[in-house]
Design an enzyme around this catalytic site. Structure first.
Site, PDB file in Angstrom:
ATOM      1  N   SER A   1       8.553  -7.241   7.524  1.00  0.00           N
ATOM      2  CA  SER A   1       9.013  -8.483   6.911  1.00  0.00           C
ATOM      3  C   SER A   1       7.846  -9.202   6.244  1.00  0.00           C
ATOM      4  O   SER A   1       7.227  -8.613   5.345  1.00  0.00           O
ATOM      5  CB  SER A   1       9.696  -9.317   7.988  1.00  0.00           C
ATOM      6  OG  SER A   1      10.510 -10.270   7.393  1.00  0.00           O
TER       7      SER A   1
ATOM      8  N   ASP B   1      20.076  -5.150   5.961  1.00  0.00           N
ATOM      9  CA  ASP B   1      19.169  -6.291   6.066  1.00  0.00           C
ATOM     10  C   ASP B   1      19.559  -7.376   5.063  1.00  0.00           C
ATOM     11  O   ASP B   1      19.537  -7.140   3.846  1.00  0.00           O
ATOM     12  CB  ASP B   1      17.720  -5.828   5.806  1.00  0.00           C
ATOM     13  CG  ASP B   1      16.699  -6.918   6.107  1.00  0.00           C
ATOM     14  OD1 ASP B   1      15.504  -6.594   6.198  1.00  0.00           O
ATOM     15  OD2 ASP B   1      17.095  -8.103   6.248  1.00  0.00           O
TER      16      ASP B   1
ATOM     17  N   HIS C   1      17.574  -6.484   9.718  1.00  0.00           N
ATOM     18  CA  HIS C   1      16.171  -6.844   9.558  1.00  0.00           C
ATOM     19  C   HIS C   1      15.241  -6.258  10.624  1.00  0.00           C
ATOM     20  O   HIS C   1      14.201  -5.724  10.304  1.00  0.00           O
ATOM     21  CB  HIS C   1      16.065  -8.373   9.520  1.00  0.00           C
ATOM     22  CG  HIS C   1      14.769  -8.889   9.012  1.00  0.00           C
ATOM     23  ND1 HIS C   1      14.222  -8.500   7.822  1.00  0.00           N
ATOM     24  CD2 HIS C   1      13.885  -9.762   9.561  1.00  0.00           C
ATOM     25  CE1 HIS C   1      13.066  -9.124   7.645  1.00  0.00           C
ATOM     26  NE2 HIS C   1      12.851  -9.891   8.675  1.00  0.00           N
TER      27      HIS C   1
HETATM   28  C1  LIG Z   1      11.833 -14.192   2.875  1.00  0.00           C
HETATM   29  S1  LIG Z   1      11.964 -13.481   4.401  1.00  0.00           S
HETATM   30  C2  LIG Z   1      10.369 -13.679   5.040  1.00  0.00           C
HETATM   31  C3  LIG Z   1      10.154 -12.774   6.096  1.00  0.00           C
HETATM   32  C4  LIG Z   1      10.894 -13.125   7.345  1.00  0.00           C
HETATM   33  N1  LIG Z   1      10.887 -14.567   7.635  1.00  0.00           N
HETATM   34  C5  LIG Z   1      11.914 -15.154   8.275  1.00  0.00           C
HETATM   35  C6  LIG Z   1      11.830 -16.624   8.490  1.00  0.00           C
HETATM   36  O1  LIG Z   1      12.869 -14.501   8.644  1.00  0.00           O
HETATM   37  C7  LIG Z   1      10.159 -12.460   8.481  1.00  0.00           C
HETATM   38  O2  LIG Z   1       8.975 -12.226   8.429  1.00  0.00           O
HETATM   39  N2  LIG Z   1      10.854 -12.290   9.575  1.00  0.00           N
HETATM   40  C8  LIG Z   1      10.170 -12.105  10.814  1.00  0.00           C
HETATM   41  C9  LIG Z   1      10.882 -12.927  11.855  1.00  0.00           C
HETATM   42  C10 LIG Z   1      10.139 -10.691  11.293  1.00  0.00           C
HETATM   43  O3  LIG Z   1      10.899  -9.866  10.884  1.00  0.00           O
HETATM   44  N3  LIG Z   1       9.195 -10.487  12.222  1.00  0.00           N
HETATM   45  C11 LIG Z   1       9.003  -9.359  13.090  1.00  0.00           C
HETATM   46  C12 LIG Z   1      10.137  -8.410  13.228  1.00  0.00           C
HETATM   47  O4  LIG Z   1      11.186  -9.059  13.790  1.00  0.00           O
HETATM   48  C13 LIG Z   1       7.768  -8.614  12.723  1.00  0.00           C
HETATM   49  O5  LIG Z   1       7.804  -7.406  12.545  1.00  0.00           O
HETATM   50  O6  LIG Z   1       6.757  -9.314  12.696  1.00  0.00           O
END
Ligand SMILES: CSCC[C@H](NC(C)=O)C(=O)N[C@@H](C)C(=O)N[C@@H](CO)C(=O)O
Length: 719
Positions: A576, A664, A696
């Site tokens: 992500s 996702d 996701h």
């Molecule tokens: C435009 S989406 C930005 C990425 C996303 N942010 C949010 C607020 O959802 C993101 O980074 N999500 C993380 C929660 C994520 O997936 N983090 C974990 C896996 O769950 C990781 O691998 O660090």
């Protein structure tokens, strides 16, 4: 380098991935100085390719001095895959269970059951009652609350919608000749032409969840009612009873002008409401224009607490603890936002999703788990003075989760990067320092990585801006090699997602796996991570692609300077926003990283603005204010593109493995597909894995295991 074989990697995965993770744990007083601990666990089952759920029970006794006496493990592990929610009644004599069962035709039905200590005494087929849609069991909206008189149950479910019918459905033309009136009354309301109306839901991992409403089951009558007087255009969740059962209090998220993805986002506009069930009047308790959540009453019902932070800006922020005096309606910020923790005042602020319903030590003290730099820790908060006491801070376990409290017996779960989850109990001292707790384990961790050691280093950023904000990196290294110099090891640099989340020094499956297989791992909590003060969080928006990238690079170089790592064999990984960073690293430092493995990466913020369920994050992290009616200018698009990994695509050399979840909604697969195609068009070695029915996190058991093996073979092939 001779890496361990694929067969060895499979064996290590089977061992480490077998560690169960705690879903919930509670204490029940079952006798004088006798307590039962009921814990629900989730565990990967590679053979059945699913996560199994099971319950464990332990017995804890207190001795005559009120200290922990015996801990008894009756060895009662019971698999329970149909339970969705469980809640013990205030007296502890009854247990409510929300259960999902497939009937003979394969259709899913939901039942609300009530059990006493002998048998099931109520069993309501909620689906057949047809008063509402599916009952919510998720961590954002879900709730299951007993009234204090133990005769009613409160939960939230999808609001029932009028039946949509076609204009051309002949069976709907007119009523029957005999009883046109009664037929019309008998049927549910129907609407023509709405069959294909788009009904927006709350996004990633909340698909199909549109408009939850509170529902009340009367156990005597077996009837379900949806209270009148609810606010319009509000999605209801986290509902609780008022102390005298005369009303309900709940969190309501605004549906209009349109919903933004809710999971991982604690900045959605919401309010705490109080609905009086007899007068059907509904009033807001919290101030408007905020993001609030998790209302909980004090044991003496004099106070209501909830969590509050801004509904603008970063998706995770430092929060305030609000105390609302029920009678006087006086509202007080009892713990405020912390901008910059200091050595003298190290408390970094509150980073909390939801309180546990049983979080009160007494009528003035609550217990809560919160991020404290790179640790997850349990703190006690005096809600009158705002004083914060850290209850857990030992060197062996970096992650502590508060579970339950009964009288002064506290139940918690702890882990570390080398030890999987372990339930512990302790007695909070009546006098003196309440952090002096003698913790007693209820069981041993199921996985202990005895040949791995972990540490945390603190780094100062090299950039001029935000340079007064430090950050941390969790390092895992193989014990066999920790002191020796003769053999330099390969390094994987890991960036977490969010970007406003954090690596905690709890059990980290993937880093632990790779360390077991001979890698040094650096998990970077770059500036913008939660747990370091609000100023750190605010330092990142507008600087994604530079500050976060420089911090990841600084961490990598710091680990290399420790002398353990072969600087010619460094890989980068992340999901992500962590994927945003790993693809940035191979673009900005093309000769430094020799391989990249990334899950659902954000590769082009400009493109992401109009796809995915959280367009606001794209603009916020690019340093722009989000507005629901936003139509970005060319300059805004340029700024979002220029801070994205795609802007560096021409420099990439590192072989890159991408793993995408086809469902996702947070970071649509097109972000990874396009990046993959751009690499192919430039002759850069790349491989793309697309996991159907995964979203996701890509956390279906078979997909997760396949991801790991492909990550391992990709890295060992290219380092
Ligand atoms: C435009 S989406 C930005 C990425 C996303 N942010 C949010 C607020 O959802 C993101 O980074 N999500 C993380 C929660 C994520 O997936 N983090 C974990 C896996 O769950 C990781 O691998 O660090």
């Amino acid at each position: 380098m001779d890496f361990p074989s694929v067969e060895r990697a499979v064996k290590v995965y089977r061992e480490c991935a077998s560690a169960p993770s705690l879903s919930s744990a509670s204490l029940q007083k079952t006798g004088d100085s006798v307590f039962s601990v009921h814990s629900t666990w989730s565990q990967r089952d590679l053979e059945r390719e699913c996560n199994i759920k099971y319950r464990q029970t332990h017995i804890v006794t207190l001795d005559s001095n009120g200290q922990i006496g015996d801990v008894i493990d009756p060895g009662t592990n019971t698999e329970l895959n149909s339970e969705q929610l469980v809640r013990w009644s205030p007296s502890g004599k009854l247990k409510a269970v929300l259960r999902k069962i497939k009937d003979k035709k394969g259709d899913e039905k939901q039942y609300l059951e009530v059990w006493n200590n002998i048998a099931k005494i109520h069993n309501i087929n909620l689906t057949a009652l047809d008063k509402h849609g599916k009952v919510y069991e998720d961590g954002e909206f879900g709730c299951l609350e007993w009234s204090s008189c133990e005769s009613q149950l409160l939960y939230v479910a999808e609001k029932k919608q009028p039946k949509a019918v076609s204009y051309f459905d002949k069976s709907k033309e007119g009523g029957s000749e005999e009883n046109p009136e009664t037929d019309a009354k008998k049927k549910d309301p129907e609407v023509k032409g709405d069959q294909f109306v788009h009904r927006q839901d709350w996004g990633e991992l909340l698909v199909g969840k549109h408009s939850p409403v509170p529902c009340i089951l009367n156990l005597q009558t077996g009837q379900v009612t949806i209270p009148e007087g609810l606010p319009n255009d509000v999605s209801v969740g986290q509902a609780i009873w008022t102390p005298d059962d005369s009303g309900i209090v709940f969190t309501g998220w605004e549906n209009e002008p349109y919903r933004l993805g809710l999971i991982y986002c604690r900045n959605r506009r919401s309010a705490i409401y109080h609905l009086d069930l007899s007068s059907q009047t509904c009033n807001t308790i919290s101030i408007t224009g905020q993001s609030v959540r998790s209302p909980v009453f004090s044991p003496d019902a004099s106070k209501l607490i909830y969590i509050q932070n801004s509904c603008h800006g970063p998706h995770m922020q430092c929060a305030q603890l609000i105390v609302y005096h029920w009678e006087s309606k006086e509202t007080k910020v009892t713990v405020d936002i912390v901008q910059r923790p200091t050595e003298g005042r190290p408390f970094p602020g509150l980073y909390v999703g939801r309180f546990e319903q049983q979080c009160w030590l007494d009528n003035e003290t609550i217990l809560v788990s919160t991020a404290w730099r790179s640790s997850q820790t349990i703190i006690a908060i005096n809600i009158c003075t705002g004083e914060v006491t850290r209850l857990t801070n030992g060197p062996d376990f970096g992650s502590w989760m508060f579970c339950d409290i009964k009288q002064r017996l506290i139940l918690a779960c702890r882990s570390s990067p080398t030890r999987s989850a372990q339930l512990v109990v302790g007695v909070i001292p009546q006098e003196g320092d309440i952090s002096c707790i003698n913790w007693k384990p209820l069981h041993e961790s199921s996985v202990i990585l005895s040949d791995v050691i972990w540490s945390v280093i603190t780094l100062k950023p090299k950039t001029e801006q935000g340079s007064d904000i430090d950050f941390e990196t969790i390092i895992l290294k193989p014990k066999a090699n920790s002191g020796s110099q003769e053999k330099k090891l390969p390094l994987i640099v890991w960036a977490h997602g969010g970007p406003h989340s954090v690596f905690s020094t709890g059990y980290l499956l993937l880093p632990g796996l790779f360390c077991q297989l001979g890698f040094v791992i650096a998990c970077v909590n770059y500036r913008g991570s939660i747990g370091f003060g609000q100023a750190s969080i605010d330092s990142l928006p507008g600087f994604v692609g530079t500050h976060d990238v420089k911090d990841v690079q600084a961490a990598a170089e710091a680990v290399i300077e420790q002398g353990l790592v072969d600087r010619e064999r460094v890989a980068v990984s992340g999901g992500s926003h962590g994927g945003f960073l790993s693809t940035h690293m191979i673009g900005q430092y093309p000769d430094f990283y020799k391989a990249c493995i990334t899950r659902n990466p954000v590769t082009n913020l400009a493109d992401k603005l109009f796809c995915g369920d959280i367009p606001d994050l794209t603009m916020t992290e690019a340093g722009m204010d989000f507005d629901f009616k936003i139509a970005p200018s060319a300059e805004m698009y340029a700024k979002m593109f220029n801070c994205s990994p795609m802007a560096h695509i021409d420099k990439v050399r590192a072989p890159t493995l991408l793993m995408l979840g086809s469902d996702d909604l947070r970071v649509p697969p097109q972000q990874g597909i396009r990046y993959h195609e751009m690499l192919k068009a430039r002759g850069v070695k790349t491989r793309l894995l697309m996991y159907p029915d995964n979203s996701h996190p890509i956390n279906k058991v078979d997909a997760e295991a396949d991801c790991f093996m492909n990550m391992y073979t990709w890295i060992t092939e290219h380092l």
